[in-house]
Scaffold this active site. Structure first.
Site, short mmCIF file in Angstrom:
data_model
loop_
_atom_site.label_atom_id
_atom_site.label_comp_id
_atom_site.label_asym_id
_atom_site.label_seq_id
_atom_site.Cartn_x
_atom_site.Cartn_y
_atom_site.Cartn_z
CG MET A 1 18.26 75.35 27.13
SD MET A 1 19.67 74.30 26.69
CE MET A 1 21.02 75.16 27.49
CG LEU B 1 13.96 80.40 33.96
CD1 LEU B 1 12.49 80.77 33.94
CD2 LEU B 1 14.51 80.31 32.55
N GLY C 1 17.62 87.97 33.07
CA GLY C 1 17.58 88.11 31.62
C GLY C 1 16.38 87.39 31.02
CG HIS C 2 16.12 83.14 31.20
ND1 HIS C 2 17.13 82.83 32.09
CD2 HIS C 2 16.44 82.52 30.04
CE1 HIS C 2 18.00 82.05 31.49
NE2 HIS C 2 17.62 81.85 30.25
CD GLN D 1 20.91 74.17 22.90
OE1 GLN D 1 19.81 74.11 22.36
NE2 GLN D 1 21.33 75.27 23.52
CE LYS E 1 24.19 85.31 28.05
NZ LYS E 1 25.29 84.38 27.69
CD GLN F 1 20.44 80.82 21.06
OE1 GLN F 1 20.91 79.78 21.49
NE2 GLN F 1 19.70 81.63 21.82
CB SER G 1 22.20 79.60 33.18
OG SER G 1 20.90 80.06 32.87
NE ARG G 2 27.24 78.12 29.02
CZ ARG G 2 27.40 76.82 28.84
NH1 ARG G 2 28.18 76.15 29.68
NH2 ARG G 2 26.80 76.19 27.85
#
Length: 281
Positions: free
Chosen positions: A30, A33, A36-37, A61, A151, A155, A188-189
């Site tokens: 999404m 980045l 991790g991405h 979502q 993580k 999902q 990202s959060r």
């Protein structure tokens, strides 16, 4: 790296690669980045001849009380990071391209049972949105393999189950969580957190480490969960859930289960963080 919003261009390029007998890996994101991405992209480079990424902030979502518009869009920086890591093709569709009839009229994919608990209970419809968009992206890109971070354990399990149930010819690869030096899982959060909140948020990983050690030493799972809740609350978290489940299907851990996962979701201020820890006993 080629960036396109055109489904036809993605399909044309992937078909050309496949016609040469070359393999294609896919990493859906999404955007916004972090390391991790980028780790997913670098792992994809090792496993396939070509790497395709996507950036799509999926409105399906996001729940009613979740601010879709507030999600950071950092396309230029993301493009540079993806290119540097080895991605060759980037798909950046708009919601109108993915959902041309609108979300209310869109056919959907729903994985029963796994989708309805934990994050699914807290965020109704979330995993329907995830499964639907991932299914659609898989159909557009037609990859041989696709990579996701561990993580978000739930999902990953939803996607693995969807792929198996629908006989999709795609290998799903889970990649280990990348953490900051404090142990906080990269997300990202995390950008929403103050430095003080970030420092306290590292308690999430420490709590799970303590819980897994206690369970391995034979302590009662319910007692361990209760102690974990207390540890998180003392650090300033508002726990959403803290559970110990079987890794195979997320059913509550029984005495016979040897492969377990601790799954946690908790608010630090207004920011909801998730993490998990797999272990055996």
């Amino acid at each position: 790296m080629i960036t396109t919003q055109e489904i036809s261009q993605i399909r044309q390029q992937v078909r050309a690669w496949h016609a040469k007998g070359e393999t294609v890996a896919f990493v859906p994101t999404m955007g916004n980045l972090h390391l991790g991405h980028i780790t997913l992209i670098k792992e994809a480079v090792k496993r396939a001849d070509h790497v395709v990424a996507s950036i799509f902030v999926n409105p399906m979502q996001f729940g009613q009380n979740e601010d879709l518009d507030a999600y950071p869009r950092t396309l230029a920086a993301d493009q540079q990071a993806l290119s540097d890591a080895g991605a060759e093709l980037l798909f950046t569709p708009t919601p109108e391209i993915i959902y041309p009839k609108g979300m209310e009229q869109q056919s959907f994919v729903e994985v029963p049972n796994i989708s309805e608990q934990l994050c699914g209970a807290s965020r109704p419809g979330h995993f329907r949105g995830v499964a639907t968009v991932v299914c659609k992206l898989f159909n557009i890109v037609q990859p041989d393999i696709a990579l996701f971070g561990r993580k978000d354990f739930q999902q990953l399990l939803v996607i693995e189950t969807m792929v198996a149930d629908l006989s999709m010819p795609i290998e799903i690869i889970g990649v280990d969580t990348i953490r900051e030096a404090s142990g906080l899982a990269m997300s990202s959060r995390n950008g929403y957190l103050s430095q003080d909140q970030k420092d306290r948020a590292a308690t999430l990983k420490r709590t799970m480490d303590t819980m897994s050690a206690a369970i391995q030493q034979g302590e009662s799972i319910q007692d361990v969960i209760q102690a974990g809740h207390s540890q998180l609350s003392e650090a300033g978290f508002r726990p959403d859930y803290l559970e110990v489940r079987s890794t195979s299907d997320l059913s509550p851990a029984s005495s016979e289960d040897s492969s377990l996962v601790i799954l946690a979701a908790a608010y630090m201020g207004d920011t909801r963080l998730i993490d998990n820890l797999c272990f055996t006993r």
